[in-house]
Scaffold this active site. Structure first.
Site, PDB file in Angstrom:
ATOM      1  N   GLY A   1      37.158  46.607 100.988  1.00  0.00           N
ATOM      2  CA  GLY A   1      36.989  45.902 102.353  1.00  0.00           C
ATOM      3  C   GLY A   1      36.366  47.109 103.297  1.00  0.00           C
ATOM      4  O   GLY A   1      35.346  46.736 104.248  1.00  0.00           O
TER       5      GLY A   1
ATOM      6  N   GLY B   1      54.676  39.861 102.419  1.00  0.00           N
ATOM      7  CA  GLY B   1      54.554  40.699 101.156  1.00  0.00           C
ATOM      8  C   GLY B   1      55.049  41.891 100.937  1.00  0.00           C
ATOM      9  O   GLY B   1      54.749  42.959 100.402  1.00  0.00           O
TER      10      GLY B   1
ATOM     11  N   LYS C   1      43.898  48.645  92.594  1.00  0.00           N
ATOM     12  CA  LYS C   1      43.303  48.009  93.412  1.00  0.00           C
ATOM     13  C   LYS C   1      42.506  46.683  92.842  1.00  0.00           C
ATOM     14  O   LYS C   1      41.785  47.172  91.857  1.00  0.00           O
ATOM     15  CB  LYS C   1      42.378  48.963  94.017  1.00  0.00           C
ATOM     16  CG  LYS C   1      41.740  48.211  95.399  1.00  0.00           C
ATOM     17  CD  LYS C   1      40.928  49.004  96.282  1.00  0.00           C
ATOM     18  CE  LYS C   1      40.456  48.329  97.427  1.00  0.00           C
ATOM     19  NZ  LYS C   1      41.281  47.631  98.373  1.00  0.00           N
TER      20      LYS C   1
ATOM     21  N   ARG D   1      53.490  47.438  97.742  1.00  0.00           N
ATOM     22  CA  ARG D   1      53.198  48.844  98.112  1.00  0.00           C
ATOM     23  C   ARG D   1      52.994  48.889  99.641  1.00  0.00           C
ATOM     24  O   ARG D   1      53.734  49.578 100.303  1.00  0.00           O
ATOM     25  CB  ARG D   1      51.868  49.414  97.445  1.00  0.00           C
ATOM     26  CG  ARG D   1      52.061  49.969  95.909  1.00  0.00           C
ATOM     27  CD  ARG D   1      50.876  50.345  95.260  1.00  0.00           C
ATOM     28  NE  ARG D   1      49.731  49.044  95.085  1.00  0.00           N
ATOM     29  CZ  ARG D   1      49.906  48.518  94.122  1.00  0.00           C
ATOM     30  NH1 ARG D   1      50.408  48.651  92.892  1.00  0.00           N
ATOM     31  NH2 ARG D   1      48.785  47.298  94.058  1.00  0.00           N
ATOM     32  N   MET D   2      52.160  48.068 100.055  1.00  0.00           N
ATOM     33  CA  MET D   2      51.880  48.101 101.682  1.00  0.00           C
ATOM     34  C   MET D   2      52.996  47.408 102.517  1.00  0.00           C
ATOM     35  O   MET D   2      53.401  47.877 103.564  1.00  0.00           O
ATOM     36  CB  MET D   2      50.546  47.447 101.942  1.00  0.00           C
ATOM     37  CG  MET D   2      49.210  48.164 101.729  1.00  0.00           C
ATOM     38  SD  MET D   2      49.502  49.976 102.689  1.00  0.00           S
ATOM     39  CE  MET D   2      49.769  49.578 104.350  1.00  0.00           C
TER      40      MET D   2
ATOM     41  N   HIS E   1      39.561  54.568  94.716  1.00  0.00           N
ATOM     42  CA  HIS E   1      40.924  54.006  95.322  1.00  0.00           C
ATOM     43  C   HIS E   1      41.782  54.199  93.842  1.00  0.00           C
ATOM     44  O   HIS E   1      41.343  54.378  92.558  1.00  0.00           O
ATOM     45  CB  HIS E   1      40.821  52.555  95.648  1.00  0.00           C
ATOM     46  CG  HIS E   1      40.464  52.215  97.019  1.00  0.00           C
ATOM     47  ND1 HIS E   1      39.182  52.450  97.323  1.00  0.00           N
ATOM     48  CD2 HIS E   1      41.196  52.378  98.155  1.00  0.00           C
ATOM     49  CE1 HIS E   1      39.172  52.135  98.678  1.00  0.00           C
ATOM     50  NE2 HIS E   1      40.455  52.212  99.239  1.00  0.00           N
TER      51      HIS E   1
HETATM   52  P1  NAD Z   1      50.552  44.915  96.117  1.00  0.00           P
HETATM   53  O1  NAD Z   1      50.069  44.148  94.826  1.00  0.00           O
HETATM   54  O2  NAD Z   1      51.406  45.957  95.900  1.00  0.00           O
HETATM   55  O3  NAD Z   1      51.382  43.972  97.102  1.00  0.00           O
HETATM   56  C1  NAD Z   1      50.991  42.629  97.520  1.00  0.00           C
HETATM   57  C2  NAD Z   1      52.279  41.909  97.515  1.00  0.00           C
HETATM   58  O4  NAD Z   1      52.207  40.488  97.866  1.00  0.00           O
HETATM   59  C3  NAD Z   1      53.210  41.691  96.191  1.00  0.00           C
HETATM   60  O5  NAD Z   1      54.614  42.348  96.203  1.00  0.00           O
HETATM   61  C4  NAD Z   1      53.142  40.132  95.912  1.00  0.00           C
HETATM   62  O6  NAD Z   1      54.214  39.661  95.109  1.00  0.00           O
HETATM   63  C5  NAD Z   1      52.928  39.892  97.565  1.00  0.00           C
HETATM   64  N1  NAD Z   1      52.784  38.285  97.736  1.00  0.00           N
HETATM   65  C6  NAD Z   1      51.732  37.560  97.059  1.00  0.00           C
HETATM   66  N2  NAD Z   1      51.932  36.460  97.392  1.00  0.00           N
HETATM   67  C7  NAD Z   1      52.815  36.043  98.312  1.00  0.00           C
HETATM   68  C8  NAD Z   1      53.386  35.330  99.435  1.00  0.00           C
HETATM   69  N3  NAD Z   1      52.885  33.910  99.110  1.00  0.00           N
HETATM   70  N4  NAD Z   1      54.496  35.339 100.135  1.00  0.00           N
HETATM   71  C9  NAD Z   1      55.005  36.684 100.197  1.00  0.00           C
HETATM   72  N5  NAD Z   1      54.506  37.643  99.396  1.00  0.00           N
HETATM   73  C10 NAD Z   1      53.514  37.463  98.435  1.00  0.00           C
HETATM   74  O7  NAD Z   1      49.439  45.305  97.046  1.00  0.00           O
HETATM   75  P2  NAD Z   1      49.113  46.349  98.302  1.00  0.00           P
HETATM   76  O8  NAD Z   1      48.691  47.577  97.546  1.00  0.00           O
HETATM   77  O9  NAD Z   1      50.259  46.231  98.902  1.00  0.00           O
HETATM   78  O10 NAD Z   1      47.882  45.785  98.837  1.00  0.00           O
HETATM   79  C11 NAD Z   1      47.919  44.403  99.544  1.00  0.00           C
HETATM   80  C12 NAD Z   1      46.724  44.135 100.006  1.00  0.00           C
HETATM   81  O11 NAD Z   1      46.601  45.139 101.226  1.00  0.00           O
HETATM   82  C13 NAD Z   1      45.472  44.286  99.136  1.00  0.00           C
HETATM   83  O12 NAD Z   1      44.484  43.474  99.466  1.00  0.00           O
HETATM   84  C14 NAD Z   1      44.840  45.854  99.631  1.00  0.00           C
HETATM   85  O13 NAD Z   1      43.548  45.946  99.271  1.00  0.00           O
HETATM   86  C15 NAD Z   1      45.225  45.758 101.214  1.00  0.00           C
HETATM   87  N6  NAD Z   1      45.336  47.149 102.036  1.00  0.00           N
HETATM   88  C16 NAD Z   1      44.757  47.194 102.900  1.00  0.00           C
HETATM   89  C17 NAD Z   1      44.871  48.049 103.970  1.00  0.00           C
HETATM   90  C18 NAD Z   1      44.551  48.337 105.118  1.00  0.00           C
HETATM   91  O14 NAD Z   1      44.707  49.201 105.836  1.00  0.00           O
HETATM   92  N7  NAD Z   1      43.919  47.086 105.960  1.00  0.00           N
HETATM   93  C19 NAD Z   1      45.458  49.391 103.018  1.00  0.00           C
HETATM   94  C20 NAD Z   1      45.876  49.163 101.748  1.00  0.00           C
HETATM   95  C21 NAD Z   1      45.729  48.126 101.313  1.00  0.00           C
END
Ligand code: NAD
Length: 272
Positions: free
Chosen positions: A168, A12, A162, A16-17, A158
């Protein structure tokens, strides 16, 4: 916590993350190199990467087997569907798998559980130490207030992008309330008419702008109210926790782990 220098696969990498994890890996001295895995639909090029330790991986399966051969681990912040698929690939490769993706359906969570028979899986809806502490405090408060006097309500805010709601983390905090009360606990999501049901946990959700994440757990009595809360200022916080978890996971046998396991907060086993 012992941290051995490692190679990480960042699944991913375009999100953002994912970008925050790459930033953190670049800073963290125990991370030697990183493989950036983009969505199959993304045309990523090496020139587009701003991290000296990172290079673009061909695909997730290749990245995971390469990482295993270096004794490293994978970090996933993608989508529920992709995370479940990546968990299966990690199990096949025997690659420690850290997953922060939220909003997983039961069958997707089951894929992670299944994978944990073959590799270390660390799952957390929130990788912040502060939230791990908050959940432990919530569980304790709920155990002290377990009579009929106090209603538990959880509120979260958030950013506008989101996808899942409630977060979660909010759901994990609800589980901490239920554990503290020694019940399974009913829940109420969104508003509906009529009186509040006894013993249920209500979830309130707000979305807007760039809010990184805010959670509050309120225990409301007739004449008083206790509020426990946490506010995240930057998503670097989650990336730091996820990279720490990955370095930790490299030394763990197959199994399903939480941040609480990593931090040895024994009273909130299931906290994520
Ligand atoms: P985002 O939409 O910015 O990023 C997700 C990325 O994953 C996108 O770039 C997308 O193209 C990519 N992706 C999708 N399918 C893929 C694949 N098969 N292979 C590789 N990349 C792929 O979302 P985000 O804000 O980065 O958040 C991602 C997840 O993390 C969400 O579920 C969010 O709720 C969660 N999150 C968790 C925490 C934590 O501490 N656990 C903190 C923040 C966000």
């Amino acid at each position: 916590m012992k941290e051995t220098p490692s190679t990480l696969a960042v699944l991913g990498a375009g999100g953002r993350m994912g970008q925050a994890v790459l930033d953190e890996g670049e800073r963290e001295q125990h991370v030697l190199s990183m493989l950036a895995v983009f969505s199959p639909e993304t045309q990523a090029s090496q020139e587009g990467l701003r991290w000296s330790k990172a290079r673009v991986a061909k695909d997730a399966a290749t990245a995971l087997s390469e990482v295993v051969s270096c004794g490293g681990a994978a970090i996933d912040f993608t989508t529920p569907e992709a995370a479940a698929h990546h968990a299966l690939l990690a199990a096949k490769a025997g690659c420690p798998f850290v997953c922060g993706t939220t909003g997983l359906a039961e069958r997707e969570m089951l894929s992670l559980r299944d994978a944990s028979a073959d590799c270390a899986v660390v799952y957390a809806a929130n990788f912040s130490l502060g939230v791990a502490t908050l959940a432990a405090l919530v569980e304790r408060a709920a155990s002290l207030l377990s009579g009929d006097e106090f209603d538990a309500e959880i509120f979260e805010m958030h950013h506008r992008y989101k996808k899942d709601a409630p977060s979660g983390t909010a759901l994990r905090l609800g589980e901490a309330v239920a554990r503290g009360r020694g019940t399974r606990g009913g829940e109420r999501r969104g508003e509906r008419g009529g009186m509040r049901e006894h013993g249920e946990v209500g979830y309130g959700v707000l979305r807007g702008g760039g809010i990184v994440g805010e959670h509050r757990v309120m225990f409301a009595g007739r004449d008083e109210r206790i509020t426990l809360g946490h506010e995240s200022f930057s998503r670097a916080l989650f990336a730091t926790g996820a990279v720490k978890a990955a370095l930790w996971a490299c030394g763990q046998p197959p199994g399903f782990y939480s941040v609480a396991d990593m931090l040895k907060i024994s009273s909130s086993k299931e906290l994520g």
